[in-house]
Structure formats: structure tokens, C-alpha cells
Design an enzyme around this catalytic site. Structure first.
Site, PDB file in Angstrom:
ATOM      1  N   THR A 242       8.747  -7.362  -3.218  1.00 56.13           N
ATOM      2  CA  THR A 242       8.517  -6.995  -1.811  1.00 56.13           C
ATOM      3  C   THR A 242       9.358  -5.750  -1.546  1.00 56.13           C
ATOM      4  O   THR A 242       8.901  -4.655  -1.775  1.00 56.13           O
ATOM      5  CB  THR A 242       8.842  -8.156  -0.856  1.00 56.13           C
ATOM      6  OG1 THR A 242      10.146  -8.656  -1.137  1.00 56.13           O
ATOM      7  CG2 THR A 242       7.822  -9.273  -0.995  1.00 56.13           C
TER       8      THR A 242
ATOM      9  N   GLU B  58      19.429  -4.255  -0.588  1.00 52.60           N
ATOM     10  CA  GLU B  58      18.308  -4.322   0.344  1.00 52.60           C
ATOM     11  C   GLU B  58      17.700  -2.937   0.514  1.00 52.60           C
ATOM     12  O   GLU B  58      18.408  -1.964   0.732  1.00 52.60           O
ATOM     13  CB  GLU B  58      18.784  -4.858   1.691  1.00 52.60           C
ATOM     14  CG  GLU B  58      17.694  -5.343   2.590  1.00 52.60           C
ATOM     15  CD  GLU B  58      17.042  -6.627   2.071  1.00 52.60           C
ATOM     16  OE1 GLU B  58      15.804  -6.622   1.943  1.00 52.60           O
ATOM     17  OE2 GLU B  58      17.727  -7.610   1.812  1.00 52.60           O
TER      18      GLU B  58
ATOM     19  N   THR C 280      13.801 -14.002   1.345  1.00 54.85           N
ATOM     20  CA  THR C 280      13.337 -15.034   0.430  1.00 54.85           C
ATOM     21  C   THR C 280      13.625 -14.608  -1.000  1.00 54.85           C
ATOM     22  O   THR C 280      13.109 -13.602  -1.468  1.00 54.85           O
ATOM     23  CB  THR C 280      11.828 -15.289   0.596  1.00 54.85           C
ATOM     24  OG1 THR C 280      11.572 -15.626   1.956  1.00 54.85           O
ATOM     25  CG2 THR C 280      11.374 -16.424  -0.296  1.00 54.85           C
TER      26      THR C 280
END
Length: 131
Positions: free
Chosen positions: A15, A127, A48
Site C-alpha cells: 500500500t 511511513e 495494517t
């Protein structure tokens, strides 16, 4: 059916990851392959972490469960980024036993090495920036 393509599978589940996370190691005559997606999992907002391990080692269910839980506790459950953790994580292991029995202690050590490799990759990926 074609052999599993773990690098392609790891790329398919990405993702916000910047690199695909996968590892394949040998344990006696068996193989342990693992993929993960997750990049630091900072904050529990839609964070997640998914990790899937696959092996052809033969271990009975109680042994596999016990070994896997110990490894996850020492690796994935020990990971935090700035003390943030995710509320939606999954770690699973699938074993078909086709390679026959393996030494439990050796299997745990190799499984641990695979998990540590993925944990380090997750922590170092960070991130991705919001768009």
C-alpha cells in the site's frame, strides 16, 4: 499450477510501502518463505501490518502454533515506531508438510531469522508521505 512467486505477491499487497518485503530461507530440507506489507505502522489510523509465512516443513499443529507465537512475540510484537502500534495487524503461518519433518529448534531459529528480516525492513521503510 505455477510455483509461488513470493516477490510478486509481496509487491501486490503493498500500500504505502516503498519496497516489497519478502524473504525465503532453508531449514534442513524445507523452505520458509514470508511476505509482509506495512511501513512502520505509525499511528493506529488505518494502519495494517500483514505478514504471511509459508513452509513445506512438517510440524504438528500444536508445535507449529507454539513456535510461531514465540517468534511473533519476539519480533513483530516487539516492534514499535515512536511508541505507536497498530490495532489491525495479522500474522499467519501456513504449512503443508510436503518436505517432511524438521528439527523444531532449527525451524524456530530459521523462522525467527525470516521474521527479523521482515521486521527490520518494515521499520526501515518508514511511513510514506501523505499526498
Amino acid at each position: 499450477m505455477a510455483p509461488a512467486d513470493f516477490p510478486a505477491t509481496a509487491a501486490a499487497i503493498m500500500t504505502t510501502d516503498t519496497v516489497a518485503k519478502h524473504v525465503t530461507l532453508r531449514c534442513g530440507g524445507a523452505t520458509i518463505a514470508a511476505i509482509a506489507k506495512g511501513v512502520g505502522m505509525i499511528e493506529p489510523n488505518m494502519a495494517t501490518l500483514l505478514t504471511f509465512f509459508f513452509t513445506d516443513a512438517e510440524l504438528d499443529h500444536p508445535t507449529l502454533d507454539r513456535v510461531f507465537r514465540r517468534v511473533v512475540d519476539r519480533t513483530f510484537n516487539a516492534l514499535s515506531i515512536d511508541t505507536d502500534t497498530s490495532t489491525s495487524d495479522t500474522a499467519a503461518i501456513f504449512a503443508n508438510g510436503q518436505a517432511g519433518p524438521v528439527d523444531e529448534a532449527e525451524f524456530e531459529q530459521v523462522l525467527y531469522q525470516a521474521a527479523v528480516t521482515l521486521v527490520r525492513s518494515i521499520a526501515s521503510d518508514g511511513e510514506a508521505p501523505a499526498s
